[in-house]
Design an enzyme around this catalytic site. Structure first.
Site, mmCIF file in Angstrom:
data_model
loop_
_atom_site.group_PDB
_atom_site.id
_atom_site.type_symbol
_atom_site.label_atom_id
_atom_site.label_comp_id
_atom_site.label_asym_id
_atom_site.label_seq_id
_atom_site.Cartn_x
_atom_site.Cartn_y
_atom_site.Cartn_z
ATOM 1 C CE1 TYR A 105 12.535 -2.104 10.791
ATOM 2 C CE2 TYR A 105 14.854 -1.512 10.641
ATOM 3 C CZ TYR A 105 13.633 -1.721 10.035
ATOM 4 O OH TYR A 105 13.512 -1.562 8.675
ATOM 5 C CB SER A 123 -0.936 0.005 1.217
ATOM 6 O OG SER A 123 -0.163 -0.008 2.412
ATOM 7 C CB SER A 124 2.818 3.166 1.542
ATOM 8 O OG SER A 124 3.228 2.400 2.659
ATOM 9 N N GLY A 125 5.301 2.955 -0.098
ATOM 10 C CA GLY A 125 6.752 2.780 -0.058
ATOM 11 C C GLY A 125 7.318 1.701 -0.978
ATOM 12 C CB ILE A 126 10.027 -0.763 -0.325
ATOM 13 C CG1 ILE A 126 11.085 0.269 0.090
ATOM 14 C CG2 ILE A 126 10.669 -1.950 -1.046
ATOM 15 C CD1 ILE A 126 12.053 -0.217 1.178
ATOM 16 N N GLY A 127 7.039 -1.571 -0.997
ATOM 17 C CA GLY A 127 6.096 -2.597 -1.464
ATOM 18 C C GLY A 127 5.289 -2.109 -2.657
ATOM 19 C CB SER A 173 16.712 -3.067 7.653
ATOM 20 O OG SER A 173 17.404 -1.872 7.989
HETATM 21 N N1 LIG Z 1 12.244 3.112 4.241
HETATM 22 C C1 LIG Z 1 13.422 2.723 4.670
HETATM 23 O O1 LIG Z 1 14.335 3.551 4.872
HETATM 24 C C2 LIG Z 1 13.692 1.255 4.932
HETATM 25 C C3 LIG Z 1 15.021 0.881 5.168
HETATM 26 C C4 LIG Z 1 15.306 -0.465 5.404
HETATM 27 C C5 LIG Z 1 14.290 -1.402 5.416
HETATM 28 N N2 LIG Z 1 13.002 -1.014 5.191
HETATM 29 C C6 LIG Z 1 11.992 -2.063 5.235
HETATM 30 O O2 LIG Z 1 11.286 -2.071 4.022
HETATM 31 C C7 LIG Z 1 9.948 -2.514 4.238
HETATM 32 C C8 LIG Z 1 8.993 -1.477 3.674
HETATM 33 O O3 LIG Z 1 9.266 -0.242 4.282
HETATM 34 P P1 LIG Z 1 8.670 1.140 3.731
HETATM 35 O O4 LIG Z 1 9.650 2.197 4.035
HETATM 36 O O5 LIG Z 1 8.150 0.963 2.365
HETATM 37 O O6 LIG Z 1 7.481 1.312 4.802
HETATM 38 P P2 LIG Z 1 5.944 1.732 4.673
HETATM 39 O O7 LIG Z 1 5.757 2.672 3.518
HETATM 40 O O8 LIG Z 1 5.537 2.196 6.024
HETATM 41 O O9 LIG Z 1 5.232 0.363 4.301
HETATM 42 C C9 LIG Z 1 5.035 -0.634 5.251
HETATM 43 C C10 LIG Z 1 3.977 -1.577 4.720
HETATM 44 O O10 LIG Z 1 3.817 -2.627 5.687
HETATM 45 C C11 LIG Z 1 2.423 -2.877 5.848
HETATM 46 N N3 LIG Z 1 2.200 -3.349 7.215
HETATM 47 C C12 LIG Z 1 2.581 -2.742 8.374
HETATM 48 N N4 LIG Z 1 2.218 -3.489 9.436
HETATM 49 C C13 LIG Z 1 1.606 -4.598 8.934
HETATM 50 C C14 LIG Z 1 1.007 -5.757 9.510
HETATM 51 N N5 LIG Z 1 0.901 -5.924 10.829
HETATM 52 N N6 LIG Z 1 0.494 -6.699 8.683
HETATM 53 C C15 LIG Z 1 0.544 -6.557 7.336
HETATM 54 N N7 LIG Z 1 1.074 -5.475 6.733
HETATM 55 C C16 LIG Z 1 1.610 -4.520 7.519
HETATM 56 C C17 LIG Z 1 1.721 -1.561 5.553
HETATM 57 O O11 LIG Z 1 0.474 -1.849 4.955
HETATM 58 P P3 LIG Z 1 -0.979 -1.424 5.524
HETATM 59 O O12 LIG Z 1 -0.765 -0.297 6.514
HETATM 60 O O13 LIG Z 1 -1.737 -1.017 4.308
HETATM 61 O O14 LIG Z 1 -1.486 -2.679 6.144
HETATM 62 C C18 LIG Z 1 2.636 -0.915 4.517
HETATM 63 O O15 LIG Z 1 2.206 -1.201 3.203
HETATM 64 C C19 LIG Z 1 9.803 -2.716 5.739
HETATM 65 O O16 LIG Z 1 9.990 -4.081 6.055
HETATM 66 C C20 LIG Z 1 10.941 -1.877 6.309
HETATM 67 O O17 LIG Z 1 11.369 -2.349 7.553
HETATM 68 C C21 LIG Z 1 12.684 0.289 4.949
#
Ligand SMILES: NC(=O)c1ccc[n+]([C@@H]2O[C@H](COP(=O)([O-])OP(=O)(O)OC[C@H]3O[C@@H](n4cnc5c(N)ncnc54)[C@H](OP(=O)(O)O)[C@@H]3O)[C@@H](O)[C@H]2O)c1
Length: 268
Positions: free
Chosen positions: A145, A17-21, A132
């Site tokens: 984390y 729904s957002s970000g990397i996914g 990460s």
């Molecule tokens: N951004 C960074 O700098 C960074 C760096 C290293 C690693 N990461 C990792 O990359 C991944 C994506 O991060 P992002 O930055 O794209 O974050 P994000 O935009 O906040 O996206 C997180 C996603 O996880 C889903 N989510 C959260 N809790 C959940 C749950 N209990 N069950 C099912 N879905 C859940 C949310 O979907 P809904 O709210 O729609 O359910 C949302 O789509 C994460 O694993 C994060 O730890 C990010």
């Protein structure tokens, strides 16, 4: 007979729904995959061309089973969904730590267990764990984390040998700082009047600034695609935060120096 890995099949991307996914789901759809993206609330998920949203709450084992039943056979699973939790180690409430591990580790493990039998039977599968770089470069005040991401990588790396004879490859992609707005969605656990307040606030300020100045999630999506479509996907890919230099440095200098540099990058 193993399916040609270059033939797009069906992909399931968690947290689309957002970000990397969202970037990964959109890229896979453009590549011709049939893509299911997940959200806890699919009705509120953004429209992404070619992506069908399904419900998944990784905190709820029944939701994980229902998601797999709903999407049927998948050739590619990208375990991306996750919570970003911060707090001084001493002050992290155990129920918050347990919730984090359920969402970021056990949920992804269970989902993977449920799709593996089908992948094995069809002789082809790709599983990508979105970890990460903090899983490889531990940072103060991010202990839960860091531990969850290291645990996810541990499951993935150990399982690689088990499933590879069946055409299934498991890989971890470790992003560095990625500008997704995750800084606004972090969960914080710091006690009122905490002795750690000053350092904690400094670290968070730097963490969020690094994230805002990070690379685009589309770049991470391209790395995930590489991990999916490589003939022999590597154990680990890293992207963002000068990953090639930083990982090379880790091999060359003492651990304590790497620890200091990681802290320094976050104002500590
Ligand atoms: N951004 C960074 O700098 C960074 C760096 C290293 C690693 N990461 C990792 O990359 C991944 C994506 O991060 P992002 O930055 O794209 O974050 P994000 O935009 O906040 O996206 C997180 C996603 O996880 C889903 N989510 C959260 N809790 C959940 C749950 N209990 N069950 C099912 N879905 C859940 C949310 O979907 P809904 O709210 O729609 O359910 C949302 O789509 C994460 O694993 C994060 O730890 C990010």
């Amino acid at each position: 007979m193993a399916q040609n890995p270059r033939t797009p099949g069906t992909a399931l991307v968690t947290g689309a729904s957002s970000g990397i996914g969202a970037s990964v789901a959109a890229l896979l759809a453009r590549r011709g995959y049939r893509v299911f993206g997940t959200s806890r609330d699919p009705d509120r998920a953004p429209a992404i061309a070619g992506v069908e949203f399904v419900a998944l709450d990784l905190l709820d084992p029944a939701s994980i089973e229902a998601c797999v039943a709903r999407v049927g056979d998948v050739d590619v699973l990208v375990n991306n969904a996750g919570e970003s939790q911060s707090g001084p180690f001493e002050e992290l409430p155990m129920d918050a730590v347990e919730r984090l591990f359920q969402a970021n580790v056990f949920g992804a493990v269970r989902l993977t267990q449920l799709v593996l039998p089908g992948m094995r039977a069809r002789g082809f599968g790709r599983v990508v764990m979105v970890g990460s770089m903090l899983g490889s470069f531990p940072l103060a005040y991010r202990s839960s984390y860091v531990a969850a991401k290291a645990a996810l990588r541990g499951f993935a790396t150990a399982a690689r040998r088990e499933v590879s004879p069946y055409g299934v490859r498991i890989t971890t992609v470790e992003p560095g700082s990625i500008a997704t707005g995750i800084g606004t969605r972090r969960t914080h656990y710091r006690a009122d009047g905490s002795t750690y307040t000053r350092e904690y606030d400094t670290m968070i300020e730097h963490l969020d600034a690094n994230e805002r100045g990070g690379i685009s999630p589309d770049k991470v999506a391209r790395t995930v695609l590489k991990a999916i479509e490589a003939d022999k996907p590597r154990q680990l890919y890293a992207v963002g935060s000068n990953a090639p230099v930083v990982f090379a440095l880790q091999r060359l200098v003492p651990r304590e120096l790497v620890e200091k540099i990681t802290a320094r990058k976050h104002g500590l």
